[in-house]
Every structure is written in C-alpha cells, then in structure tokens.
Design a protein around this motif. Structure first.
Motif, PDB file in Angstrom:
ATOM      1  N   GLY A 161      32.029  48.790  40.593  1.00  0.00           N
ATOM      2  CA  GLY A 161      32.721  49.420  39.474  1.00  0.00           C
ATOM      3  C   GLY A 161      34.235  49.396  39.602  1.00  0.00           C
ATOM      4  N   GLN A 162      34.744  49.398  40.826  1.00  0.00           N
ATOM      5  CA  GLN A 162      36.186  49.369  41.030  1.00  0.00           C
ATOM      6  C   GLN A 162      36.796  48.083  40.485  1.00  0.00           C
ATOM      7  N   ASN A 163      36.020  46.981  40.526  1.00  0.00           N
ATOM      8  CA  ASN A 163      36.520  45.726  39.960  1.00  0.00           C
ATOM      9  C   ASN A 163      36.828  45.884  38.473  1.00  0.00           C
ATOM     10  N   TYR A 264      31.977  36.729  33.531  1.00  0.00           N
ATOM     11  CA  TYR A 264      30.615  36.756  34.065  1.00  0.00           C
ATOM     12  C   TYR A 264      29.995  38.147  34.063  1.00  0.00           C
ATOM     13  N   GLY A 265      30.741  39.176  33.612  1.00  0.00           N
ATOM     14  CA  GLY A 265      30.173  40.510  33.517  1.00  0.00           C
ATOM     15  C   GLY A 265      29.583  40.992  34.829  1.00  0.00           C
ATOM     16  N   ALA A 266      28.328  41.441  34.780  1.00  0.00           N
ATOM     17  CA  ALA A 266      27.664  42.014  35.952  1.00  0.00           C
ATOM     18  C   ALA A 266      27.088  40.965  36.886  1.00  0.00           C
ATOM     19  N   ILE A 272      32.932  35.015  42.930  1.00  0.00           N
ATOM     20  CA  ILE A 272      33.353  35.858  41.805  1.00  0.00           C
ATOM     21  C   ILE A 272      32.382  37.030  41.744  1.00  0.00           C
ATOM     22  N   LYS A 273      32.839  38.192  42.171  1.00  0.00           N
ATOM     23  CA  LYS A 273      31.968  39.357  42.223  1.00  0.00           C
ATOM     24  C   LYS A 273      31.830  39.999  40.840  1.00  0.00           C
ATOM     25  N   PRO A 274      30.793  40.802  40.635  1.00  0.00           N
ATOM     26  CA  PRO A 274      30.575  41.419  39.322  1.00  0.00           C
ATOM     27  C   PRO A 274      31.802  42.150  38.786  1.00  0.00           C
ATOM     28  N   PHE A 275      31.975  42.075  37.466  1.00  0.00           N
ATOM     29  CA  PHE A 275      33.016  42.771  36.722  1.00  0.00           C
ATOM     30  C   PHE A 275      34.430  42.304  37.083  1.00  0.00           C
TER      31      PHE A 275
END
Length: 290
Positions: A161-163, A264-266, A272-275
């Motif tokens: 979520g921090q991303n 790429y969203g979630a 490339i990590k989520p968010f």
C-alpha cells in the motif's frame, strides 16, 4: 527405455546404500534377474532431487521413505490399500505443492500470510466425498473466479500500500512542474520533442524507443541500447503507455508519468511491484511496415 512419469528425480540405489536394513537382497541368477534389477535401478535417475524439490522429503528420513515405498509396492491388487496410498500421495502434492502455489499467487513473497489450510483441506475432502451441503464444485469454482482478484488485491494492498501512497504524492508534485500537462485518467506528460507526423490508432504497428523507470529512478526496462527500435501496437501495452502512443504525433519524444491504476495495478511483475507509479521516456520513431 522410457522412464515412468511418476519418477522424475536421484538414483534410489545410491539412497538405499545407506539403508541396508530396509533393502531387499538381489539374487542375480538369470538374465531376467539381472535385467529386472537393472530396470529398477535405471528408472530412478534423479529421484533424490524429485523427493527433495517436488515432494518436500528430508533425506535424513530416507529410511521412512523406503519403508513407505516397500509397503506401497506390496499392496498389489488390494483396492483398499491402493486407495489409501493414492490418498497419501495426493495429500503430499496438495500440502507441498498446491498450497504453496496458492499462497504465492495471493500473497506474493509475503511469507507471513497464508490461506486457511484447514478449510482448504476440508473443501477438498468434501468434494471428493460428495458432501456438497455448503457449496458444490461448480459454485465453488464460481466463487473463486468472482472473489480471488478482490482478496488478492486486498492482500497486496496490505503489503504494498505504501507504493500507492508514494505514487500519489509523486504525481501531485509532477503535476506542478513547468511543462507538464495532463493527458487523461491521471496520466501526465512532458514534451521533449514535438513530432509533426500522423496520429496512430491503437492497432497500428509502430517503431518505439523507450526507457521505463520507477519513481526512485530504478530502470526496469529499456531498449535504448538496441540497434533498432522495438515494433508493437499500442493495444499490446499498459493503458498509460497506450494513451501516450495514440496521442503523440509520430516523431515525438515525451516523458510520460503513469499512475498505478493505468499501469499494472495490483499485479506483481517482479521488478515492478504492485501499485507502482511508472515513468516512461517514449520516442515514437515511426510507423512500421508502411
């Protein structure tokens, strides 16, 4: 000679060498005796690796493996024992393979989270036993299809979520910079070179040079060192990249700032990590095959 499909891995003869108390003694009196022994040995190439990597067997307990193997081959045509040993094998595959893969799919590399293994096993057994009072197989499949993405996204928001927060702050600051304009859907861009060519459709094959970075300037993809630009159509890339390609005239070079929901969203794409908010330098070189 073709190997049996269920054995994929270190020579059992090597394993058994340390377990003589459980090892039957071979009697090589005839050609058939010797051939039988050789077949048994030849079919075990790679078994140790298979046991360790695929079945989660600790080789310190190889005596127990041999005991189970010996009991299993003695079942012969006994259907009750055959079913029991099949259950043992499938149980190992579910606990060591399927459960691990499901956790990876939902929670990624967060080893602190897991699906409810007890409930997973309960659902598995209920289906096999035909006890479908809670849900049947079809409704279970429909539930997974309808809810997996939601649960997966919630799990990844907890971890990454921090991303999303960092990306939103970054985009707020970018929007204030001189020369930065909003494209659409929260996408921003800055013109480096103003092209004078045509506008292309989302199915046009185009020649593109690009470099992709994260907001910390980590480069995750680039073709700038390639001799030739990459050829693809805009409908094959993420929404933010597509929006830029179908808006910039041929010959243009832009820096494009793409929010996570237009990237790429979630999804976890490895580097490339989520968010993750993405930054692309894009040069629309030309139209391919025209």
């Amino acid at each position: 000679m073709k190997k049996f499909a269920f054995i994929g891995a270190a020579a059992i003869a090597t394993i058994m060498a340390s377990c003589t108390q459980s090892t039957p003694t071979a009697s090589l009196k005839t050609d058939i005796d010797t051939l039988s022994y050789a077949i048994g040995m030849s079919q075990t190439s790679g078994l140790k690796d298979y046991l360790v990597m695929r079945m989660g067997v600790d080789t310190a307990y190889i005596d127990d493996f041999i005991k189970g193997f010996a009991e299993s081959v003695k079942t012969g045509e006994d259907p009750k024992k055959t079913a029991y040993y099949a259950g043992l094998q499938i149980g190992q595959q579910v606990s060591q393979g399927m459960l691990r893969n499901i956790n990876q799919m939902i929670f990624g590399d967060d080893s602190t989270q897991s699906v409810n293994a007890k409930n997973l096993y309960a659902g598995f057994i209920a289906a096999v036993a035909g006890k479908t009072t809670i849900m049947d197989v079809d409704s279970a499949s429909a539930y997974v299809q309808a809810n997996m993405e939601r649960v997966q996204k919630a799990a990844r928001e907890a971890q990454y979520g921090q991303n999303k927060i960092d990306g939103e702050k970054f985009m707020e600051e970018i929007a204030k910079e001189d020369g930065v304009k909003e494209l659409r859907d929260g996408i921003y861009y800055k013109v480096l070179t103003e092209g004078t060519g045509e506008l292309i459709s989302d199915t046009t094959n185009v020649q593109v040079r690009y470099e992709g970075k994260l907001i910390d300037d980590t480069v995750f993809d680039s073709n700038l060192e390639n001799a030739e630009p990459t050829v693809f159509s805009p409908d094959k890339v993420i929404p933010g990249f597509k929006a830029a390609l179908t808006t910039m005239p041929v010959g243009s070079k832009w820096i494009v700032y793409i929010p996570q929901d237009q990237a790429y969203g979630a999804q976890d794409m490895g580097n490339i990590k989520p968010f993750s908010t993405l930054i692309f330098t894009i040069e629309l070189v030309g139209v391919a095959n025209k």
